[in-house]
Design a protein around this motif. Structure first.
Motif, short mmCIF file in Angstrom:
data_model
loop_
_atom_site.label_atom_id
_atom_site.label_comp_id
_atom_site.label_asym_id
_atom_site.label_seq_id
_atom_site.Cartn_x
_atom_site.Cartn_y
_atom_site.Cartn_z
N ARG A 1 86.85 76.87 14.76
CA ARG A 1 86.93 76.07 13.36
C ARG A 1 88.61 75.93 13.12
O ARG A 1 89.25 76.75 13.58
N ALA A 2 88.76 74.98 12.25
CA ALA A 2 90.16 74.88 11.84
C ALA A 2 90.82 75.76 11.20
O ALA A 2 91.96 76.10 11.48
N ASP A 3 90.13 76.75 10.51
CA ASP A 3 90.80 77.61 9.65
C ASP A 3 90.92 78.97 10.59
O ASP A 3 91.52 79.90 10.10
N ARG A 4 90.64 78.86 11.80
CA ARG A 4 91.04 80.07 12.75
C ARG A 4 92.11 79.88 13.70
O ARG A 4 92.30 80.59 14.30
N LEU A 5 92.80 78.65 13.57
CA LEU A 5 93.90 78.26 14.33
C LEU A 5 95.08 79.27 14.31
O LEU A 5 95.59 79.84 13.30
N VAL A 6 95.52 79.64 15.56
CA VAL A 6 96.68 80.68 15.49
C VAL A 6 97.59 80.07 16.52
O VAL A 6 97.12 79.22 17.55
N THR A 7 98.91 80.11 16.39
CA THR A 7 99.76 79.87 17.38
C THR A 7 100.86 80.79 17.95
O THR A 7 100.51 82.25 17.51
N ALA A 8 101.58 80.43 18.72
CA ALA A 8 102.60 81.67 19.30
C ALA A 8 103.82 81.95 18.49
O ALA A 8 104.67 82.44 19.11
N ARG A 9 104.11 81.13 17.47
CA ARG A 9 105.23 81.19 16.76
C ARG A 9 105.11 82.30 15.65
O ARG A 9 104.39 82.36 14.72
N ALA A 10 106.07 83.44 16.01
CA ALA A 10 106.29 84.30 15.11
C ALA A 10 106.83 84.04 13.65
O ALA A 10 107.41 82.97 13.58
N ARG A 11 106.23 84.78 12.54
CA ARG A 11 106.24 84.24 11.38
C ARG A 11 107.37 84.92 10.35
O ARG A 11 108.40 84.42 9.59
N THR A 12 107.12 86.38 10.42
CA THR A 12 107.83 86.99 9.31
C THR A 12 108.51 88.30 9.79
O THR A 12 107.71 89.10 10.57
N PRO A 13 109.65 88.56 9.56
CA PRO A 13 110.40 89.83 9.82
C PRO A 13 109.85 90.73 9.10
O PRO A 13 109.31 91.02 7.96
N GLY A 14 109.62 91.90 9.95
CA GLY A 14 109.12 93.11 9.25
C GLY A 14 107.43 93.19 9.73
O GLY A 14 107.07 94.47 9.76
N ASN A 15 106.84 92.10 10.22
CA ASN A 15 105.50 92.19 10.89
C ASN A 15 105.75 93.05 12.17
O ASN A 15 106.87 93.00 12.83
#
Length: 728
Positions: free
Chosen positions: A175-189
Motif C-alpha cells: 500500500r502507498a502508506d507503507r512505503l519506506v526508502t533507504a534514506r536516513a532521516r533524523t540525527p539521533g534515531n
C-alpha cells in the motif's frame, strides 16, 4: 584486492592521512565495480527512468511504481554470477534471498520471483553440474520462504562455460502508506540490526564480484560466497511486515554487498548524514571477530533499520517474537561515518572515521576505450528442412524448461493465474479490491480487478550476433510476451552483464547493449526504473556474451489470458513484421545458425513496435481469440511445435523453409475464430498473414518450400524433452 595506488591517493587526500585497515577495506569494496558502477554509470543515463507511474526510480534497494491508486509494486533485479560458479547451490540461493530483502526494505511484501539463467554448452558435464546446482538452490530457497518463482529463462551458450550467469528478479506489493526508502532521516534515531547473527561468510564478496574468475576460483574464492538460511528469511519477511504494521521503520536497508559497512554508510549518505556505530554490539555467531570482519561480512538474512529512540524496545520485542537477533548498533548523526570497537579489556578504538557521502559516492568513474562490434557477413548453411526442424526444436535452448520450473512452487500465495511455461506469467492482484456489481451487471472484469504480467530474460545468440540490435530485440520480446497475454507494459528493470570492461572489444559490446536496450524501451514508452550491472564476467575460457537481462511487468484489466497452446478450432495468423510479410529472411542470432554454423545479419525490427503491441494486447483479450504465442526463439518452427499439445494440431504453410527459423521479434501466432477482427485491429499498424488452420488431429503438418513435414504431438514432446531426458 587492495585499493589501487590512484584510488588510495584520492582517499589519503580526502582524509588528510593514511586510511586505517578497516577504512581501506571499506573503500576497496564500496569503490569496487560491483558497488560503484565505475565503468557503467557513465552509460546508464541513456535509460529513461521517468514516468507518471514511477514513485521511486534508480538508486534505492528496489524501484517503486504505481499499480492502481493507493497501491504500488516494487521491482528489483540482481546478479549472483561469480558465487554461483564457485558454489552453485548457495550462490543461487543467496541471490534469491538478497533480492527478496531488497523488496522488504521498500516496505513491500514479495509476491513473485523470476530467474534468468545462462550456462555453457548443455553437453558439457560441468555446465550440467552448475545448472542442476543453481536450480536446486533457487528452488529450495524460494519454496522455503513462500515466494513463487513464476517465470524467467534458461539459455546455453559455449561462452558461459567458465562464468555462468544467475539473474534473479523480485516483484513486491505494498500500500502507498507503507512505503519506506533507504534514506536516513533524523540525527539521533537509532540504527538497529535485525536478523541472523553475523559470521565470517561472504567476506569481500563485492570485490570478488569485481574481478575475473580464476581457474581455481571454485576452491580459492569459496569464503567469499554467502551461506543462506531460508527459514530465517521467512521469519524476517514476517517480522518486517509486523514492524511496518506498527509504523516502526523510518528507513531500511538490506545487508548485501559489503555487508554492514555498505548498508549503513549508504543509508546515511543518502540522507546527507553520518553515523556512529559500535561494532562490538553487533550480534555475532563466531567468536573473536575483528572489526573489519564485522563490517564486511555478507552473512545473509539481515536488515538495518533506522528507528526512533522511543520505538527501539518495541522493535526488540517483535524481533524476539520471530526468534530473530536484534542489536542496537548505533545512531544517525550529523557528522562523519564513524565505527568504533571495544576489545576484551573494554578499551574502545575508532576504526573508521570518514565522510559517508565520499565513501558511498566518491569513487571516480573509469574512462575506457571501446571498439564497436563488427557486422557479420552473410554465410548460410544449406540444411534439409527435416534435419533443421528437429535440431532447432530439440535444442536445449528452445526445448521445454519443465524440468526447471516443476521444481519451483509457482502457486504459493494463490495469485498465479498463468503459470511458468507460457510467454509471461500473470498474477491476480486481489488486494487492490474489486468494485461490487449490481444485480444483472455484466460478469466482465471491474476497473479494480488487476492482472500483473511478468516477463524476464535475454538471448545470448542475439546479442552475440549484434549487441545493439540484439538488445533492442530483448526489450521488444519481453514486451511482446506481455502483450500476448493481453497486458500493457508498466515498467522494467535490467541486469546488464558483461566481461572485462578493460578490453576495448568487450566494453564496445557492453556499450552497445546499453544503448540498444535503452532505445527500444524508450520507443515502447517503458521506463527502466532500476537494475544491476555485473562486469568482469570473464575467465580463462574468455568473456561471456554481452547479456542484457530485462524483467518487465505489465498490467491488464482482469486476470484471464489466452493460453499459448492451441485449442484446435481456429485460423492461425502471424501478426507483426517478419519474413512472411517480406521477401528477405535474416537468420542472424538464430538457433538455426547456433546449431549448424554460419552467419547473417540480425533481422530488421519493426518501425512502430508500440502500436503493434497495443494491437496485439487488444487481440489477446478479444473473445474470439483462442490462443496467442510470441514467435521468437527458434522461429515459427519452435513456436508452432510449442503450441501443439494433446489433441490440438495444426497445418501451416510458409513459402520458403528458412522462414521457419527466422527469429524476428515482435511477432506472434494467433489462433482465432474471427480472422477479420484481427485484420481490422492491425489495419495500418502491422501485417497480418494467414499461416494455416488449427485442428483436432494432434499433429503438426508444415509445408515449407515444397517439402511437407509431419509430427505427432508425442513426437514433438519427445524432441522438446531433451533437458529432462538428460538429467533424470
Amino acid at each position: 584486492m587492495p585499493l589501487t595506488p590512484s584510488d588510495r591517493e584520492l582517499v589519503v587526500e580526502e582524509l588528510g592521512r593514511d586510511p586505517t585497515p578497516a577504512e581501506e577495506a571499506l573503500f576497496e569494496n564500496l569503490w569496487s565495480e560491483h558497488c560503484a558502477y565505475r565503468s557503467s554509470r557513465p552509460l546508464l543515463s541513456a535509460f529513461d527512468s521517468q514516468g507518471e507511474q514511477v514513485v521511486v526510480g534508480p538508486g534505492d534497494d528496489a524501484a517503486v511504481v504505481e499499480l492502481v491508486e493507493d497501491w504500488y509494486v516494487t521491482l528489483g533485479i540482481e546478479s549472483h554470477n561469480h558465487p554461483s560458479y564457485v558454489d552453485p547451490y548457495d550462490g543461487a540461493a543467496t541471490g534469491v534471498g538478497g533480492i527478496v530483502r531488497d523488496t522488504l526494505s521498500m516496505g513491500a511484501y514479495p509476491i513473485a520471483l523470476t530467474d534468468s539463467l545462462y550456462f555453457g554448452a548443455f553437453d558439457r558435464e560441468h555446465s550440467r553440474y552448475l545448472f542442476e546446482g543453481v536450480v536446486e538452490g533457487i528452488a529450495d530457497y524460494g519454496n522455503s520462504i513462500g515466494v513463487p518463482t513464476v517465470g524467467g529463462s534458461v539459455a546455453f551458450h559455449p561462452d558461459y562455460e567458465g562464468n555462468p550467469l544467475v539473474n534473479v528478479a523480485c516483484v513486491g506489493l505494498l500500500r502507498a502508506d507503507r512505503l519506506v526508502t533507504a534514506r536516513a532521516r533524523t540525527p539521533g534515531n537509532a540504527l538497529v540490526l535485525v536478523g541472523n547473527a553475523t559470521g565470517r561468510d561472504g567476506l569481500g564478496g563485492a570485490s570478488f564480484a569485481s574481478e575475473d574468475l580464476s581457474e581455481d576460483a571454485e576452491t580459492e574464492d569459496r569464503p567469499a560466497v554467502q551461506v543462506g538460511d531460508p527459514y530465517a528469511e521467512k521469519l524476517l519477511i514476517e517480522c518486517n511486515e509486523a514492524l511496518l504494521d506498527e509504523e516502526l521503520v523510518v528507513a531500511a536497508r538490506d545487508l548485501g554487498a559489503a555487508g554492514l559497512g555498505g548498508a549503513s554508510s549508504e543509508m546515511v549518505a543518502k540522507g546527507g548524514l553520518g553515523a556512529r556505530i559500535d561494532l562490538d554490539r553487533v550480534h555475532q555467531r563466531e567468536p573473536n571477530m575483528r572489526p573489519l570482519e564485522i563490517l564486511l561480512a555478507e552473512s545473509q538474512e539481515r536488515m538495518c533499520y533506522e528507528v526512533r529512540p522511543d520505538d527501539v524496545e518495541r522493535v526488540r520485542e517483535l524481533a524476539g517474537r520471530f526468534d530473530l537477533g536484534c542489536s542496537v548498533i548505533g545512531e544517525v548523526t550529523e557528522g562523519n561515518y564513524v565505527c568504533t570497537f571495544a576489545d576484551e579489556g573494554g578499551d574502545r578504538e575508532t576504526v573508521v572515521d570518514v565522510p559517508a557521502e565520499y565513501l558511498a559516492d566518491g569513487a571516480p568513474m573509469n574512462d575506457l576505450d571501446a571498439v564497436a562490434p563488427a557486422s557479420p557477413e552473410r554465410d548460410l548453411p544449406d540444411v534439409p528442412s527435416r534435419e533443421a526442424f528437429e535440431a532447432v526444436v530439440g535444442s536445449p535452448n528452445t526445448a521445454s524448461k519443465r524440468w526447471v520450473y516443476r521444481q519451483y512452487d509457482h502457486e504459493v500465495g494463490a495469485r498465479t493465474v498463468v503459470r511458468p511455461g507460457d510467454d509471461a506469467a500473470v498474477l491476480a492482484v486481489r488486494e487492490v479490491g474489486a468494485e461490487p456489481r449490481s444485480a444483472g451487471e455484466s460478469s466482465g472484469p471491474s476497473a479494480r480487478e488487476t492482472g500483473l504480467a511478468i516477463s524476464a530474460g535475454a538471448d545470448p545468440n542475439w546479442t552475440s550476433a549484434d549487441p545493439y540490435e540484439g538488445a533492442r530485440a530483448v526489450a521488444l520480446e519481453n514486451a511482446t510476451n506481455l502483450a500476448a497475454k493481453g497486458a500493457r507494459p508498466l515498467a522494467a528493470v535490467d541486469c546488464l552483464n558483461g566481461g572485462n570492461p578493460e578490453k576495448p572489444k568487450v566494453y564496445g559490446g557492453f556499450r552497445a547493449i546499453v544503448h540498444g536496450l535503452a532505445e527500444m524501451c524508450r520507443d515502447l514508452s517503458v521506463p527502466v526504473v532500476g537494475g544491476n550491472v555485473s562486469l568482469y564476467n570473464d575467465s580463462a575460457s574468455g568473456p561471456i556474451p554481452p547479456t542484457p537481462t530485462l524483467a518487465m511487468v505489465g498490467t491488464k484489466a482482469g486476470y484471464d489470458a489466452p493460453p499459448a497452446s492451441l485449442a484446435g478450432e481456429g485460423t492461425l495468423l502471424v501478426v507483426g513484421d517478419g519474413p512472411l510479410a517480406r521477401a528477405e529472411v535474416r537468420l542472424g542470432g538464430s538457433e538455426y545458425l547456433a546449431r549448424f554454423g554460419g552467419s547473417d545479419r540480425f533481422p530488421a525490427l519493426p518501425e512502430a513496435p508500440a502500436d503493434a503491441l497495443d494491437a496485439l494486447a487488444d487481440v489477446a483479450d478479444h473473445p474470439a481469440t483462442l490462443a496467442v504465442h510470441d514467435a521468437n526463439h527458434g522461429g515459427l518452427a519452435a513456436t508452432l511445435a510449442e503450441m501443439v499439445t494433446g489433441d490440438a494440431g495444426a497445418t501451416a504453410t510458409v513459402e520458403d523453409a528458412p522462414a521457419l527459423f527466422d527469429e524476428t521479434p515482435g511477432r506472434a501466432v494467433v489462433e482465432t475464430t474471427d480472422p477479420w477482427a484481427v485484420r481490422e485491429r492491425f489495419d495500418g499498424v502491422a501485417p497480418v498473414t494467414e499461416l494455416g488452420e488449427a485442428n483436432s488431429t494432434g499433429t503438426l503438418t508444415l509445408r515449407a518450400g515444397g517439402e511437407t513435414l509431419t509430427y505427432g504431438a508425442g513426437e514433438i514432446a519427445e524432441l522438446r524433452d531433451v533437458i529432462a531426458r538428460e538429467l533424470e
